[in-house]
Design an enzyme around this catalytic site. Structure first.
Site, PDB file in Angstrom:
ATOM      1  N   LYS A   1     -65.027   2.288  39.892  1.00 40.66           N
ATOM      2  CA  LYS A   1     -64.704   1.430  38.676  1.00 40.66           C
ATOM      3  C   LYS A   1     -65.590   0.380  38.763  1.00 40.66           C
ATOM      4  O   LYS A   1     -66.288   0.204  37.869  1.00 40.66           O
ATOM      5  CB  LYS A   1     -63.222   1.125  38.664  1.00 40.66           C
ATOM      6  CG  LYS A   1     -62.261   1.897  39.201  1.00 40.66           C
ATOM      7  CD  LYS A   1     -60.796   0.676  37.645  1.00 40.66           C
ATOM      8  CE  LYS A   1     -59.614   2.313  37.942  1.00 40.66           C
ATOM      9  NZ  LYS A   1     -59.164   3.082  38.538  1.00 40.66           N
TER      10      LYS A   1
ATOM     11  N   GLU B   1     -57.886  -5.533  30.503  1.00 41.65           N
ATOM     12  CA  GLU B   1     -56.354  -5.442  31.109  1.00 41.65           C
ATOM     13  C   GLU B   1     -56.834  -4.633  32.315  1.00 41.65           C
ATOM     14  O   GLU B   1     -57.474  -4.199  32.781  1.00 41.65           O
ATOM     15  CB  GLU B   1     -55.812  -3.743  30.185  1.00 41.65           C
ATOM     16  CG  GLU B   1     -56.615  -2.552  30.497  1.00 41.65           C
ATOM     17  CD  GLU B   1     -57.669  -1.962  30.762  1.00 41.65           C
ATOM     18  OE1 GLU B   1     -58.747  -2.577  30.210  1.00 41.65           O
ATOM     19  OE2 GLU B   1     -57.483  -0.842  31.212  1.00 41.65           O
TER      20      GLU B   1
ATOM     21  N   SER C   1     -62.880   9.332  44.436  1.00 38.75           N
ATOM     22  CA  SER C   1     -62.967   7.863  43.977  1.00 38.75           C
ATOM     23  C   SER C   1     -63.348   6.733  44.472  1.00 38.75           C
ATOM     24  O   SER C   1     -63.578   6.037  43.634  1.00 38.75           O
ATOM     25  CB  SER C   1     -62.195   8.059  42.559  1.00 38.75           C
ATOM     26  OG  SER C   1     -60.899   8.860  42.678  1.00 38.75           O
TER      27      SER C   1
END
Ligand SMILES: *Cc1c(COP(=O)(O)O)cnc(C)c1O
Length: 407
Positions: free
Chosen positions: A86, A108, A377
């Site tokens: 991320k 968000e 990930s």
């Protein structure tokens, strides 16, 4: 509608009030990200290296390779600063906001992973940060709320609806529309109106840019397949982007199969999050895409044991690549993901995120011969409470006993 479309999907389905914001952003995306104006791309690469720790390794997983009879390579995004892919996107967008002269960031978050990455990037680049998070999510993700506050971000509770990700995105879009002069909205995946899906893909494409080069260097060839888990789709799009032209490389998007691939029409609840495999076309959060919805077109409440995959929509470009047959959507259920979580922890010494565990679990169903790249990930420290609870409740065979301290 032709701006930012991928076949039938994408576009800019936003209220009039948001048009100036998305148009200004589309222009900045083009100049800074695509054309490297003012050296934006060079500066971003420097931050990804010095702050983020890039490049991340491509590691041959010995035990998995042995188990499946072909080489398995892990693209270790769990080793990126913050513990997941991320940051690639958060850092890119916060830096872009600075180049655009915006002094305030809103974002968000669902489970809190994207909010944390954004808060981290804002602290590093010295920008004000406000995160919108559903009330329900705040109550079940306390540690991430504290992580965001530790980085000096304000966390705003959203009380609407079920108090989860969908409502948090709507609240952030509203804030952005009101404060577009000084504010940029850092969206967390390849979703939303154009230019977000393309821009977030480009920020995450560093995953496959590195993985492709590393594969050629370490294997001497391209892999047979690339496997990555899909929630909103940023990890998959980033893992696939630089392999799209390599026709020999098969691409698998692994979705959360949850407990079962069904939708309860009465309650509007789906016990899974497999929008590529089981969704229907619709519009959500500014883009046309594949969505989990009832026969009346009501967006359903999705489910996955992994919070990061729990989203009823999916990126429009990924939906298009599935329609074209370039990406194959597959799904793995909660139990299989939990089993893979324990296997990787025990056999490889890596605690994977529950999201990434879905990609690992797919190897069990697949039938590969040659080397395969699986994107890991994120790391799974954040998931330990869930894993202990769910492994006991479901009686997952691979789980070690955690009861020693309570006897
Ligand atoms: C958020 C998250 C995902 C899913 O989001 P995408 O946009 O589909 O990438 C996957 N893995 C991890 C570790 C995450 O934190």
């Amino acid at each position: 509608m032709s701006v930012g479309t991928f076949g039938d999907y994408g576009g800019q389905y936003v209220p009039e009030a948001l048009m100036p914001a998305v148009e200004e952003l589309a222009d900045a995306y083009e100049r800074y990200v695509l054309e490297n104006e003012d050296g934006f791309v060079d500066e971003l690469r420097r931050h990804l290296r010095d702050f983020g720790g890039r490049p991340t390794p491509l590691q041959r997983a010995a035990a998995l390779s042995e188990r499946y009879g072909h080489d398995v390579y892990l693209k270790r995004e769990d080793l990126l600063h913050g513990g997941a892919h991320k940051l690639n996107n958060a850092l890119g967008q916060v830096l872009l906001a600075q180049y655009m002269g915006k002094e305030r960031i809103v974002a968000e978050t669902g489970a809190g992973q994207h909010g944390t990455a954004t808060a981290m990037a804002c602290a590093y680049l010295d920008v004000d940060c406000e995160i919108y998070m559903g009330r329900t999510d705040i109550n079940r993700q306390r540690p991430n709320v504290f992580r965001m506050r530790t980085h000096d971000a304000a966390v705003n509770a959203v009380d609407a609806g079920s108090g989860t990700l969908k409502e948090a995105i709507n609240a952030t879009l509203r804030d952005w529309a009101t404060n577009v002069e000084d504010t940029h909205y850092v969206i967390g995946s390849v979703v939303g109106p154009h230019p977000f899906p393309s821009m977030v893909r480009d920020f995450q494409a560093v995953i496959s840019e590195e993985a492709r080069e590393q594969a050629i260097e370490q294997i001497g060839d391209l892999p047979e397949a690339v496997v990555a888990c899909a929630g909103g789709g940023s990890n998959t799009m980033g893992s696939f982007a630089n392999f799209l032209e390599d026709e020999s490389v098969a691409l698998y998007a692994v979705e959360a199969g949850g407990d079962a691939i069904t939708v309860e029409e009465e309650t509007g609840v789906a016990p899974h999050s497999a929008s590529l495999s089981a969704g229907e076309d619709g519009v959500l959060h500014g883009a046309r895409t594949k969505l989990l919805q009832t026969e009346e077109g009501q967006v359903v409440e999705s489910h996955s044991v992994s919070a990061g995959l729990d989203y009823a929509g999916v990126g429009p470009e990924l939906a298009h690549l599935v329609d074209q047959g370039r990406v194959e959507p597959v799904h793995v259920d909660d139990d299989a993901a939990l089993t893979a979580f324990h296997r990787l922890s025990q056999d490889e010494g890596i605690i994977p995120a529950l999201e990434s565990s879905h990609a690992i679990a797919y190897l069990e169903d697949a039938d590969f011969d040659g080397p395969v790249v699986v994107t890991l990930s994120g790391r799974g420290d954040k998931d330990l409470d869930t894993v202990i609870e769910e492994s006991e409740r479901r009686d997952v065979a691979a789980a070690p006993s955690m009861g020693v301290f309570t006897e």
